[in-house]
Design a protein around this motif. Structure first.
Motif, PDB file in Angstrom:
ATOM      1  N   ALA A 253       2.137  13.280   7.069  1.00 21.72           N
ATOM      2  CA  ALA A 253       1.761  12.782   8.387  1.00 21.72           C
ATOM      3  C   ALA A 253       0.824  11.583   8.290  1.00 21.72           C
ATOM      4  O   ALA A 253       0.865  10.672   9.121  1.00 21.72           O
ATOM      5  CB  ALA A 253       1.102  13.909   9.195  1.00 21.72           C
ATOM      6  N   ALA A 254      -0.033  11.571   7.272  1.00 23.16           N
ATOM      7  CA  ALA A 254      -0.986  10.476   7.093  1.00 23.16           C
ATOM      8  C   ALA A 254      -0.351   9.247   6.459  1.00 23.16           C
ATOM      9  O   ALA A 254      -0.879   8.133   6.586  1.00 23.16           O
ATOM     10  CB  ALA A 254      -2.154  10.950   6.231  1.00 23.16           C
ATOM     11  N   ALA A 255       0.769   9.423   5.789  1.00 26.27           N
ATOM     12  CA  ALA A 255       1.425   8.311   5.094  1.00 26.27           C
ATOM     13  C   ALA A 255       2.114   7.372   6.080  1.00 26.27           C
ATOM     14  O   ALA A 255       2.362   7.724   7.236  1.00 26.27           O
ATOM     15  CB  ALA A 255       2.446   8.860   4.102  1.00 26.27           C
ATOM     16  N   LEU A 256       2.415   6.174   5.604  1.00 23.98           N
ATOM     17  CA  LEU A 256       3.173   5.229   6.416  1.00 23.98           C
ATOM     18  C   LEU A 256       4.560   5.780   6.701  1.00 23.98           C
ATOM     19  O   LEU A 256       5.136   6.474   5.864  1.00 23.98           O
ATOM     20  CB  LEU A 256       3.312   3.892   5.687  1.00 23.98           C
ATOM     21  CG  LEU A 256       2.043   3.114   5.355  1.00 23.98           C
ATOM     22  CD1 LEU A 256       2.401   1.875   4.546  1.00 23.98           C
ATOM     23  CD2 LEU A 256       1.306   2.725   6.625  1.00 23.98           C
ATOM     24  N   PRO A 257       5.129   5.488   7.861  1.00 24.86           N
ATOM     25  CA  PRO A 257       6.515   5.874   8.114  1.00 24.86           C
ATOM     26  C   PRO A 257       7.441   5.253   7.064  1.00 24.86           C
ATOM     27  O   PRO A 257       7.084   4.236   6.436  1.00 24.86           O
ATOM     28  CB  PRO A 257       6.801   5.294   9.509  1.00 24.86           C
ATOM     29  CG  PRO A 257       5.453   5.130  10.132  1.00 24.86           C
ATOM     30  CD  PRO A 257       4.517   4.790   9.004  1.00 24.86           C
ATOM     31  N   PRO A 258       8.614   5.816   6.859  1.00 21.80           N
ATOM     32  CA  PRO A 258       9.504   5.325   5.792  1.00 21.80           C
ATOM     33  C   PRO A 258       9.786   3.827   5.821  1.00 21.80           C
ATOM     34  O   PRO A 258       9.710   3.166   4.780  1.00 21.80           O
ATOM     35  CB  PRO A 258      10.773   6.148   6.009  1.00 21.80           C
ATOM     36  CG  PRO A 258      10.270   7.444   6.570  1.00 21.80           C
ATOM     37  CD  PRO A 258       9.141   7.056   7.478  1.00 21.80           C
ATOM     38  N   LEU A 259      10.097   3.262   6.980  1.00 20.05           N
ATOM     39  CA  LEU A 259      10.432   1.835   7.030  1.00 20.05           C
ATOM     40  C   LEU A 259       9.246   0.966   6.653  1.00 20.05           C
ATOM     41  O   LEU A 259       9.383  -0.017   5.916  1.00 20.05           O
ATOM     42  CB  LEU A 259      10.944   1.454   8.416  1.00 20.05           C
ATOM     43  CG  LEU A 259      12.342   1.970   8.778  1.00 20.05           C
ATOM     44  CD1 LEU A 259      12.723   1.523  10.190  1.00 20.05           C
ATOM     45  CD2 LEU A 259      13.380   1.473   7.772  1.00 20.05           C
ATOM     46  N   MET A 260       8.080   1.325   7.136  1.00 16.40           N
ATOM     47  CA  MET A 260       6.877   0.566   6.770  1.00 16.40           C
ATOM     48  C   MET A 260       6.546   0.745   5.295  1.00 16.40           C
ATOM     49  O   MET A 260       6.072  -0.187   4.637  1.00 16.40           O
ATOM     50  CB  MET A 260       5.688   1.004   7.629  1.00 16.40           C
ATOM     51  CG  MET A 260       5.755   0.531   9.056  1.00 16.40           C
ATOM     52  SD  MET A 260       4.251   0.969   9.945  1.00 16.40           S
ATOM     53  CE  MET A 260       4.558   0.149  11.512  1.00 16.40           C
ATOM     54  N   SER A 261       6.797   1.927   4.785  1.00 19.49           N
ATOM     55  CA  SER A 261       6.558   2.176   3.357  1.00 19.49           C
ATOM     56  C   SER A 261       7.435   1.282   2.505  1.00 19.49           C
ATOM     57  O   SER A 261       6.984   0.697   1.514  1.00 19.49           O
ATOM     58  CB  SER A 261       6.843   3.652   3.032  1.00 19.49           C
ATOM     59  OG  SER A 261       5.940   4.504   3.705  1.00 19.49           O
ATOM     60  N   LEU A 262       8.690   1.150   2.891  1.00 16.71           N
ATOM     61  CA  LEU A 262       9.595   0.288   2.126  1.00 16.71           C
ATOM     62  C   LEU A 262       9.177  -1.170   2.214  1.00 16.71           C
ATOM     63  O   LEU A 262       9.294  -1.915   1.238  1.00 16.71           O
ATOM     64  CB  LEU A 262      11.032   0.468   2.630  1.00 16.71           C
ATOM     65  CG  LEU A 262      11.620   1.881   2.487  1.00 16.71           C
ATOM     66  CD1 LEU A 262      13.082   1.890   2.894  1.00 16.71           C
ATOM     67  CD2 LEU A 262      11.460   2.395   1.065  1.00 16.71           C
ATOM     68  N   ASP A 263       8.686  -1.586   3.368  1.00 22.32           N
ATOM     69  CA  ASP A 263       8.183  -2.959   3.496  1.00 22.32           C
ATOM     70  C   ASP A 263       7.016  -3.194   2.550  1.00 22.32           C
ATOM     71  O   ASP A 263       6.898  -4.263   1.927  1.00 22.32           O
ATOM     72  CB  ASP A 263       7.734  -3.226   4.936  1.00 22.32           C
ATOM     73  CG  ASP A 263       8.904  -3.415   5.897  1.00 22.32           C
ATOM     74  OD1 ASP A 263      10.027  -3.667   5.400  1.00 22.32           O
ATOM     75  OD2 ASP A 263       8.699  -3.295   7.111  1.00 22.32           O
ATOM     76  N   MET A 264       6.148  -2.196   2.429  1.00 20.74           N
ATOM     77  CA  MET A 264       4.992  -2.337   1.543  1.00 20.74           C
ATOM     78  C   MET A 264       5.437  -2.389   0.083  1.00 20.74           C
ATOM     79  O   MET A 264       4.931  -3.200  -0.706  1.00 20.74           O
ATOM     80  CB  MET A 264       4.021  -1.183   1.763  1.00 20.74           C
ATOM     81  CG  MET A 264       2.692  -1.350   1.050  1.00 20.74           C
ATOM     82  SD  MET A 264       1.556  -0.021   1.511  1.00 20.74           S
ATOM     83  CE  MET A 264       0.063  -0.598   0.701  1.00 20.74           C
ATOM     84  N   ILE A 265       6.376  -1.528  -0.290  1.00 22.50           N
ATOM     85  CA  ILE A 265       6.906  -1.539  -1.660  1.00 22.50           C
ATOM     86  C   ILE A 265       7.533  -2.887  -1.967  1.00 22.50           C
ATOM     87  O   ILE A 265       7.320  -3.482  -3.035  1.00 22.50           O
ATOM     88  CB  ILE A 265       7.927  -0.411  -1.853  1.00 22.50           C
ATOM     89  CG1 ILE A 265       7.246   0.955  -1.746  1.00 22.50           C
ATOM     90  CG2 ILE A 265       8.622  -0.539  -3.208  1.00 22.50           C
ATOM     91  CD1 ILE A 265       8.209   2.125  -1.693  1.00 22.50           C
ATOM     92  N   ARG A 266       8.309  -3.391  -1.019  1.00 16.19           N
ATOM     93  CA  ARG A 266       8.990  -4.674  -1.209  1.00 16.19           C
ATOM     94  C   ARG A 266       7.974  -5.812  -1.360  1.00 16.19           C
ATOM     95  O   ARG A 266       8.143  -6.712  -2.187  1.00 16.19           O
ATOM     96  CB  ARG A 266       9.923  -4.936  -0.024  1.00 16.19           C
ATOM     97  CG  ARG A 266      10.865  -6.122  -0.219  1.00 16.19           C
ATOM     98  CD  ARG A 266      11.837  -6.233   0.944  1.00 16.19           C
ATOM     99  NE  ARG A 266      12.731  -5.069   1.000  1.00 16.19           N
ATOM    100  CZ  ARG A 266      12.664  -4.116   1.913  1.00 16.19           C
ATOM    101  NH1 ARG A 266      11.719  -4.141   2.853  1.00 16.19           N
ATOM    102  NH2 ARG A 266      13.513  -3.106   1.898  1.00 16.19           N
ATOM    103  N   SER A 267       6.917  -5.765  -0.574  1.00 13.50           N
ATOM    104  CA  SER A 267       5.890  -6.793  -0.640  1.00 13.50           C
ATOM    105  C   SER A 267       5.193  -6.793  -2.001  1.00 13.50           C
ATOM    106  O   SER A 267       4.960  -7.839  -2.605  1.00 13.50           O
ATOM    107  CB  SER A 267       4.869  -6.584   0.479  1.00 13.50           C
ATOM    108  OG  SER A 267       3.853  -7.557   0.430  1.00 13.50           O
TER     109      SER A 267
END
Length: 314
Positions: A253-267
Motif C-alpha cells: 500500500a505504501a509503494a508506488l502504483p505499478p505504472l509509476m514504479s515502472l516509470d521510476m525503474i525506466r528513469s
C-alpha cells in the motif's frame, strides 16, 4: 576396485549411483561420458563417488540427454542441491515450488526469481558462505533453474515490492545493472507478475533489515520467510504468519502504483537519476484508484488468469 557408495545414505549418493548405473548400461567409461558432456573424466568419478563439488543443473541436463535418462537426473538434482542447506531452508524451497501466489519484499537486491544471470552471478560472488568457483556455479545454476516455474503452466502469481535502494545500488558493472532493470520492465509486462517500488520517502518500516516472502499454498494457507545477508527464518505459526502478511500488505500500500514504479525503474535505467522524481502522495492515490477501477472492470469482463483477492482472516 573402488568401494561402491550406498545410494540410501544421501540424495547425492543416489544421484551418483544412478549415473553409474546408466553409464554402465550405455557401455561408457567415465572418461568417455565426461567427453560427451564436456567435463573431465575425473568429474564423473567425483559424482559417482560423491566427492568434490555437487553437479550443476547444466551438467545434470547434459548427463540426462547423453544417457537417455528421461529427465530422471534433472528431477533428482534439486534434492541433491538442497541437501547442503539447513532444514528450514529446504522446507522453504519445497513450499515455493508449490505456491500458487508469491509476495516478495526486497530491501537490497532484486529477488532471485527476477534476476538476470549476470546480476545473479555478481550477487552470489560475494558473501561469507561462498567457498569457491564450483559452489558459485552450483548456486547460479540453482537460481536460474528456479526461474523456470514462472513460465510453466502452473506458474504462480508473483507480486514484488522493491525498496528504492534496490534500483540505486549498482550491482556488477553498468551493463549488468541496465540489463537487470530492463529485465524488471519486461517481467512487469507479464499478467501474472506485478512490480512496485517502495520509495525512500516512506521512511522506516518493520522489515527494513532484510527481505520478506509470503507464500500462498494450494490449500489457501500462508507461510512466511524472512532473510538477511547470512541467515533466514521460515515462519509457519498461523498467528505469526498473519502478522507478516499484514506487514507485507502495508508495504504494498505504501509503494508506488505499478505504472509509476515502472516509470521510476525506466528513469533509473536511463541514468536519469535526478529525473526519477517520486510523485506526490495525492498523485499516487489518484493513479492507484484509476488502476484499481481498471482492474475491477477487467475482472468483471471475465479476463481470468489471476487469483482472486483473499478475504482477511478473522
Amino acid at each position: 576396485m573402488a568401494k561402491e557408495i550406498d545410494p540410501s545414505t544421501s540424495m547425492a549418493a543416489l544421484f551418483g549411483a544412478r549415473v553409474r548405473k546408466l553409464r554402465t548400461a550405455a557401455g561408457l567409461t567415465q572418461a568417455e561420458l565426461g567427453a560427451r558432456v564436456h567435463v573431465v573424466g575425473t568429474r564423473i568419478a567425483q559424482i559417482e563417488r560423491v566427492s568434490g563439488a555437487k553437479p550443476t543443473l547444466e551438467l545434470a541436463r547434459a548427463l540426462d540427454a547423453v544417457l537417455g535418462a528421461d529427465d530422471l537426473l534433472v528431477e533428482l538434482w534439486p534434492y541433491v542441491y538442497r541437501e547442503t542447506f539447513p532444514d528450514w531452508s529446504r522446507k522453504f524451497m519445497a513450499y515455493a515450488e508449490q505456491a500458487v501466489s508469491i509476495g516478495e519484499y526486497a530491501a537490497h537486491v532484486v529477488p532471485g526469481l527476477l534476476q538476470t544471470a549476470s546480476y545473479a552471478r555478481a550477487v552470489l560472488s560475494v558473501g561469507l558462505t561462498l567457498s569457491g568457483d564450483a559452489q558459485l556455479e552450483e548456486r547460479l545454476s540453482a537460481r536460474m533453474g528456479r526461474q523456470v516455474r514462472l513460465t510453466s503452466e502452473d506458474r504462480p502469481v508473483l507480486r514484488v515490492v522493491l525498496d528504492e535502494a534496490v534500483l540505486r545500488r549498482p550491482v556488477g558493472d553498468s551493463t549488468v545493472m541496465r540489463e537487470q532493470l530492463k529485465r524488471l520492465l519486461d517481467n512487469a509486462s507479464e499478467r501474472h507478475i506485478t512490480v512496485q517500488v517502495l520509495p525512500f520517502d516512506q521512511g522506516e518500516h518493520d522489515v527494513m533489515g532484510g527481505s520478506l516472502s509470503i507464500l500462498t499454498l494450494p490449500d489457501g494457507s500462508d507461510v512466511a520467510y524472512t532473510e538477511g545477508a547470512h541467515y533466514g527464518q521460515l515462519i509457519e505459526d498461523p498467528e505469526d504468519v498473519g502478522n507478516f502478511v499484514r506487514t507485507y500488505h502495508q508495504l504494498r500500500a505504501a509503494a508506488l502504483p505499478p505504472l509509476m514504479s515502472l516509470d521510476m525503474i525506466r528513469s533509473v535505467m536511463e541514468d536519469n537519476h535526478r529525473g526519477a522524481n517520486v510523485p506526490s502522495r495525492s498523485e499516487r492515490r489518484r493513479v492507484a484508484q484509476k488502476q484499481l477501477q481498471q482492474s475491477g472492470r477487467r475482472q468483471l469482463r471475465g479476463s481470468g488468469g489471476r487469483i482472486s483477492p483473499r478475504r482477511p482472516r478473522t
